[in-house]
Design an enzyme around this catalytic site. Structure first.
Site, PDB file in Angstrom:
ATOM      1  CG  ASP A  34      -1.966   0.980   1.286  1.00  0.00           C
ATOM      2  OD1 ASP A  34      -2.409   1.403   0.197  1.00  0.00           O
ATOM      3  OD2 ASP A  34      -2.424   1.339   2.401  1.00  0.00           O
ATOM      4  CD  GLU A  50      -3.414   8.501  -4.100  1.00  0.00           C
ATOM      5  OE1 GLU A  50      -3.340   7.459  -3.422  1.00  0.00           O
ATOM      6  OE2 GLU A  50      -3.302   9.631  -3.611  1.00  0.00           O
ATOM      7  N   GLY A  52      -7.571   8.352   7.485  1.00  0.00           N
ATOM      8  CA  GLY A  52      -7.699   8.631   8.913  1.00  0.00           C
ATOM      9  C   GLY A  52      -9.129   8.644   9.427  1.00  0.00           C
ATOM     10  CG  HIS A  56      -6.267   4.814  -1.526  1.00  0.00           C
ATOM     11  ND1 HIS A  56      -5.163   4.384  -0.833  1.00  0.00           N
ATOM     12  CD2 HIS A  56      -6.203   4.235  -2.747  1.00  0.00           C
ATOM     13  CE1 HIS A  56      -4.448   3.576  -1.613  1.00  0.00           C
ATOM     14  NE2 HIS A  56      -5.065   3.471  -2.783  1.00  0.00           N
ATOM     15  N   GLY A  57      -8.893   5.708   1.708  1.00  0.00           N
ATOM     16  CA  GLY A  57      -9.557   6.471   2.766  1.00  0.00           C
ATOM     17  C   GLY A  57     -11.005   6.063   2.908  1.00  0.00           C
ATOM     18  CG  ASN A  83      -6.799   0.681  -0.231  1.00  0.00           C
ATOM     19  OD1 ASN A  83      -7.212  -0.244  -0.935  1.00  0.00           O
ATOM     20  ND2 ASN A  83      -5.578   1.186  -0.370  1.00  0.00           N
ATOM     21  CG  ASP A 102      -4.724   1.202   8.354  1.00  0.00           C
ATOM     22  OD1 ASP A 102      -4.884   0.488   9.366  1.00  0.00           O
ATOM     23  OD2 ASP A 102      -3.639   1.759   8.103  1.00  0.00           O
TER      24      ASP A 102
HETATM   25  C1  PGH Z   1      -6.221   3.547   3.083  1.00  0.00           C
HETATM   26  C2  PGH Z   1      -6.978   3.400   4.375  1.00  0.00           C
HETATM   27  N1  PGH Z   1      -5.088   2.849   2.955  1.00  0.00           N
HETATM   28  O1  PGH Z   1      -4.360   2.942   1.836  1.00  0.00           O
HETATM   29  O2  PGH Z   1      -6.588   4.243   2.163  1.00  0.00           O
HETATM   30  O3  PGH Z   1      -7.859   4.489   4.620  1.00  0.00           O
HETATM   31  O4  PGH Z   1      -7.772   5.573   6.865  1.00  0.00           O
HETATM   32  O5  PGH Z   1      -9.918   5.321   5.681  1.00  0.00           O
HETATM   33  O6  PGH Z   1      -8.818   3.345   6.622  1.00  0.00           O
HETATM   34  P1  PGH Z   1      -8.622   4.668   6.025  1.00  0.00           P
HETATM   35 ZN    ZN Z   2      -4.630   4.879   1.066  1.00  0.00          ZN
HETATM   36 CA    CA Z   3      -1.017   9.597  -2.279  1.00  0.00          CA
END
Ligand code: PGH
Ligand code: ZN
Ligand code: CA
Length: 314
Positions: A89, A141, A188, A217-218, A260, A262
Site C-alpha cells: 500500500d 494514484e 484517517g 482509498h480512505g 482500502n 485501515d
Molecule cells: C487507506 C486506508 N489505505 O491505503 O486508504 O484508509 O484511513 O480510511 O482506513 P482509512
Molecule cells: Zn490509502
Molecule cells: Ca497519495
C-alpha cells in the site's frame, strides 16, 4: 486456490461488479481476524501493508519486513480454499517497492501522486515495467487525498480530485493494472467536517474512460458503535467521521473494486482492547486480551464484505 496475484481477484470483481476490502495489517492478530472473516463469508481476501508496516515488522529492516509478511500471509493462505493476495500500500520508496517485489508480494502500489502528472506517469511506468516482467500487478494514484498518509500529513488545500481525461491517458501510457482516483475521501478517522460527500460523476467518468479495477482509498466508515464503545472505555475520538456504509455501497455501483480500509480495523481493535483491559484488570496473557479485539475486527470486516458484495464470491 491459496496465495494469488491481486489481479486475479480484482479482474473478477471488475467483471462481476463487486468490491473487496483491502485490509491493512501490521502484525499477526489483524491477519488472523481478516482470515477468519474471509473464511466465514467465503470472500476473497486482500491484505495490504504500508511501508511503515514493513519497517515495523522488520524492526527497521525492509527486506526482513517484506519477507516476514510474505511468509506469514502465505503460511495462512496455503491451508485455505479461498484466494488470498498480499499488496504493498502507498509504495513511495524504490527500495521498499523492490523489496516487496523480490519477497513475493502479489501487487504493489506506486504512489507518486504528490508529483505533477508527467512525473507521476513516468514513475508509475518505471514500476509497471519492473513488476510486470515478474508477473506482479501495479496500482497507482491520480489526484491527491487529504489526511494522514503513513504519518505524513497532506493538507486540505493540497488536495486535488482526479481529472477523468488525464486518467484515460495515464492508464494507457503507464500500463497500470488498478487506479486509485481521488474523489473526495481522505485517510484517517476525521474525514469530513460537514456532510460526507464524494464526487460520483468524476468516479463514473474515470471508470468509463479506463475500464480497469478502481480503488477507493480512505474508505473507512468509522462506525458509531465502535467509536462509542472505545469512548466508553476512555478513548477520545471527538469529531471522528468516516464514509457512511451506504455511500461505500454506491462507490461500488460506480466502479470501485478495491476498498482500502485501515482506520476501521484499528478502531475496532482498540475498542476491544480497552474494554478487555478495563474489565479484566488481572489478565496478563496477551493472547487473552487480544481475543475481543480480534472478534470486533472480524465482525466489522464481515459486515463490510456484505456491503461490498464480495461475500460468497470465493
Ligand atoms: C487507506 C486506508 N489505505 O491505503 O486508504 O484508509 O484511513 O480510511 O482506513 P482509512
Ligand atoms: Zn490509502
Ligand atoms: Ca497519495
Amino acid at each position: 486456490m491459496p496465495y494469488v496475484n491481486t489481479k486475479t481477484i480484482l479482474d473478477k470483481a471488475n467483471k462481476e461488479f463487486y468490491a473487496i476490502p483491502a485490509l491493512n495489517i501490521n502484525n499477526l492478530e489483524f491477519l488472523q481476524a481478516i482470515i477468519e472473516a474471509g473464511i466465514e463469508e467465503r470472500s476473497p481476501i486482500i491484505v495490504e501493508t504500508s511501508e511503515g508496516a514493513i519497517k515495523y515488522a522488520g524492526n527497521g529492516d525492509i527486506q526482513r519486513g517484506a519477507r516476514f509478511f510474505v511468509e506469514m500471509v502465505r503460511g495462512y493462505a496455503d491451508s485455505l480454499d479461498i484466494p488470498v493476495a498480499l499488496h504493498l500500500d502507498h509504495g513511495k520508496t524504490f527500495s521498499v517497492i523492490m523489496a516487496t517485489i523480490t519477497a513475493g508480494y502479489g501487487s504493489v502500489m506506486i504512489d507518486a501522486s504528490e508529483f505533477p502528472f508527467e512525473k507521476n506517469l513516468s514513475e508509475t511506468r518505471k514500476i509497471v515495467e519492473i513488476a510486470h516482467s515478474v508477473g506482479i500487478s501495479v496500482e497507482a494514484e491520480l489526484g491527491k487525498l487529504v489526511g494522514i498518509e503513513d504519518n505524513v500529513n497532506v493538507k486540505e488545500e493540497d488536495a486535488v480530485l482526479v481529472d477523468p481525461e488525464e486518467a484515460e491517458r495515464f492508464v494507457k501510457e503507464s500500463g497500470v493494472d488498478f487506479l486509485a482516483p481521488a474523489i473526495g475521501t481522505s485517510h484517517g478517522a476525521f474525514k469530513f467536517k460537514g456532510k460526507a460527500e464524494l464526487d460520483f460523476d468524476r468516479l463514473r467518468a474515470v471508470k468509463d474512460s479506463t475500464g480497469i479495477p478502481l480503488v477507493l482509498h480512505g474508505a473507512s466508515s468509522v462506525p458509531n458503535d465502535i467509536v462509542e464503545l472505545a469512548e466508553k472505555f476512555g478513548a477520545d475520538f471527538k469529531g471522528a467521521k468516516g464514509v457512511p456504509e451506504d455511500i461505500l455501497k454506491q462507490t461500488v455501483d460506480f466502479g470501485i473494486n478495491k476498498v482500502n480500509t485501515d482506520t476501521d480495523l484499528r478502531m475496532a481493535f482498540i475498542a476491544g482492547l480497552r474494554e478487555t483491559l478495563a474489565e479484566k484488570p488481572s489478565e496478563f496473557d496477551p493472547r487473552k486480551y487480544f481475543k475481543k479485539p480480534k472478534e470486533y475486527v472480524k465482525d466489522l470486516i464481515k459486515q463490510r464484505m456484505r456491503t461490498l458484495g464480495c461475500s460468497g464470491k470465493a
